[in-house]
Design an enzyme around this catalytic site. Sequence first.
Site, PDB file in Angstrom:
ATOM      1  N   GLY A 339      37.802  34.855  30.175  1.00 23.54           N
ATOM      2  CA  GLY A 339      38.689  35.072  31.305  1.00 23.54           C
ATOM      3  C   GLY A 339      38.850  33.826  32.156  1.00 23.54           C
ATOM      4  O   GLY A 339      38.776  32.700  31.665  1.00 23.54           O
ATOM      5  N   SER A 340      39.034  34.025  33.439  1.00 29.20           N
ATOM      6  CA  SER A 340      39.470  32.932  34.319  1.00 29.20           C
ATOM      7  C   SER A 340      38.418  31.863  34.575  1.00 29.20           C
ATOM      8  O   SER A 340      38.750  30.804  35.113  1.00 29.20           O
ATOM      9  CB  SER A 340      39.959  33.502  35.652  1.00 29.20           C
ATOM     10  OG  SER A 340      41.141  34.252  35.446  1.00 29.20           O
ATOM     11  N   VAL A 341      37.149  32.098  34.234  1.00 27.50           N
ATOM     12  CA  VAL A 341      36.172  31.013  34.332  1.00 27.50           C
ATOM     13  C   VAL A 341      36.639  29.835  33.475  1.00 27.50           C
ATOM     14  O   VAL A 341      36.421  28.671  33.818  1.00 27.50           O
ATOM     15  CB  VAL A 341      34.780  31.496  33.881  1.00 27.50           C
ATOM     16  CG1 VAL A 341      33.797  30.326  33.802  1.00 27.50           C
ATOM     17  CG2 VAL A 341      34.238  32.555  34.840  1.00 27.50           C
ATOM     18  N   GLU A 754      41.080  38.264  41.418  1.00 24.94           N
ATOM     19  CA  GLU A 754      40.491  38.093  40.099  1.00 24.94           C
ATOM     20  C   GLU A 754      39.283  37.170  40.173  1.00 24.94           C
ATOM     21  O   GLU A 754      38.340  37.317  39.448  1.00 24.94           O
ATOM     22  CB  GLU A 754      41.528  37.536  39.131  1.00 24.94           C
ATOM     23  CG  GLU A 754      41.118  37.757  37.699  1.00 24.94           C
ATOM     24  CD  GLU A 754      41.822  36.849  36.751  1.00 24.94           C
ATOM     25  OE1 GLU A 754      41.924  35.656  37.042  1.00 24.94           O
ATOM     26  OE2 GLU A 754      42.273  37.324  35.712  1.00 24.94           O
TER      27      GLU A 754
END
Length: 754
Positions: A339-341, A754
């Site tokens: 995901g956004s990491v 998020e």
Amino acid sequence: MAVLGPSVRMKKRMIVCIIALSILGTAVILLRLFRLQMVDAEELQRRAAQQQMRVTSISSQRGTIRDRNGNILAKSGTVWTVYISPVDIDSEEERQLIANGLAEILDVSPEFVIEKSQRNTYYEIIKRKIERPLADEITQFTQDNDITAVGLEEDYKRYYPYGNLASTVLGFTGMENQGAYGIEAYYDKVLSGTPGRVVSAKNAWGTDMPFKYEKMYEAKDGNDIVLTIDVNIQQFLEKHLEQAVIEHNVKNKAAGVVMDVQTGEILAMSTKPDFDPNSPNEIYDPAVKAQLAEMKAALELIADETERETAQQEYTSALASAQFDQWRNKVISDPYEPGSVFKIITASAALEEKTMNLNSTFNCSGTYELLPGVRYNCWKAGGHGHQTFAQALQNSCNPAFIMIGQSLGQETFRKYFEAFGLMETTGVDLPGEAGSLYHADGDFSVVSLASSSFGQTFKVTPLQLITAVSAAFNGGELMQPYVVKQVIDSEGNTVEETQPVIKRQVISAETSATIAALCESVVELGSGKNAYIPGYRIGGKTGTSEKLDKQNNGEVDKRISSFMGFAPADDPKVAVLIMLDEPYMTNPYGSVIAAPVVKNIMADVLPYLGIEQVFSDTEQKYANVKVPNLNTLKRGDAEAELNSVNLNARFVGEGETVVNQLPQMGEEVPRGSTVILYTDDITTLEDVEVPNVVGLTSLQANASILGEGLNIRIEGAVETGQLTQVISQDPAPGSKVKPGTVVAIQIVAADPAE
């Protein structure tokens, strides 16, 4: 009628035949003797030695495993194997006596012992790894009954003093002291040493031969291992992981890792729930244990033999699966969509390649149409509008990062994916490491690039991710992660010492410094603000990924919440990655539930590592104060001392001198808190019940806690005027505590990010 004897001719023939047979027989015998003495002599001697020599093994002591500070995580202690020599049993009465005696002491059946005792051997194991109390009972039993056919053989058993601490890293050993999982398996040859043996001459009944022959070959103990793991940091990590699993109803386990970003040393690594390596076959996850108990109970009620056998096989399979699952180290074995990491990697590549810069801007309307009919939604309905490069990272805006990914192009994006080490395993010194799952060359389209740019449609392990992202802010160096620091022999000499290894320079030091500053702004101003700790410069990135391969009727209802944090942001030393696999909450975003976990870990780890808090002018209002020592002070002096550090006093008792206080000396409390000061040993206040404030706003929680005569410490940073929600508290609701006790609450912004 006369009987005629053999003729001379016949006699000659007989003599010739006898001579021929004698010569032939002699030749056969001589040939056989020649074969036995010359051709087969060596093999026959070997076989004779096997039959005449009894070899008794002497166990080697397995090496100790310690943490970086010398704390023992795994050690071997002396135990005993109970054996019998059936050929030395003199009578049926003695056989029955042995069977009954051993059955009572060792909790085995008499029939089992009798069956062993009827074999024509000199060595049959009855029970392994008994400890000293039972060994002493066996010795006493044989002495009291003058029994020579029962013996004890020294062995070793593995002990793990800290129980389940770091269990998925340490692993465990099997019955033969061989490493089964984790460090125990990977370094089995280093730890196990070399068994010794005693070679004795014996006859077919296992008793001494007329001549004496015995030779001992000493055992060589295994080497000790010193890990990079720090017991205290490991405890910090596991404490907060366990709490997160419970509070957020995590269905598929949680995993976390703490790394020294400058060296690649793993300071802590955990998967929760886990197991106790002292009893590795026991199931420790309460939910799984309950399911297996139900299966076993249902099994007992099945009357049909065929159905019962099928159900037994299903139960056995489920039990084995549960055991393997609890031994599994999720940090290295389970790839997931980060995901956004991962946006940290995309941003790093774009800045390094100069396809984007800090002046680049984006407009997010809430959706982004990549191709006709191919649309991507932003997590924020209505979008983020006009935003800079830094704001795009702070807001974790998917449309903006699709644009950033497209600016790189497929080939360059793939080059950096590989350069950051995500196309290969990390090579960490642990067994069972999985690799990444990525798009094949021919399948990596512009659509794949779009999803990959914000961390979806590919999988990496948590260890791969923390290693890669650490390279983005540690100066641009991809480090080799490792868990063993030293190997030491039984005399204390260092045999091996692991040195930090830089695999390659991935991005420039200048780009890395920029990324670190941008990630700090994510925590200060963006989606990572729930990881903010006043006085510390924390950088990080949130992540909430959909489990696209676990769809339910075409809908994604399973997610992974994660957060990657590091500190100090201006000179990174330590990084923490947390992933919660399938949390079941109404608000399962990484910013809401994972960021506070990392914050709590950092709040324990950073002071432990000696990193001091430095408060800015605007942070002073958040600074806690330590309660001074007020014992033996007069009332007025004690109150003045408290007022000098912005604390209030409440006196209990009729005396003039303080004899006790709550909170105690040295405890940190928020400014304005009330300290209860007792002035005699007689007057006490009744314990109060801690109210349940989880789910309330911070204002509601404050009123509820202060109303009970307790102090409150609010953890979590939100913007002024923003709606907040309490997600955890300590002590737990319903606990009975003394008035004045500090109740720590964790708050987050009620609006999802998020």
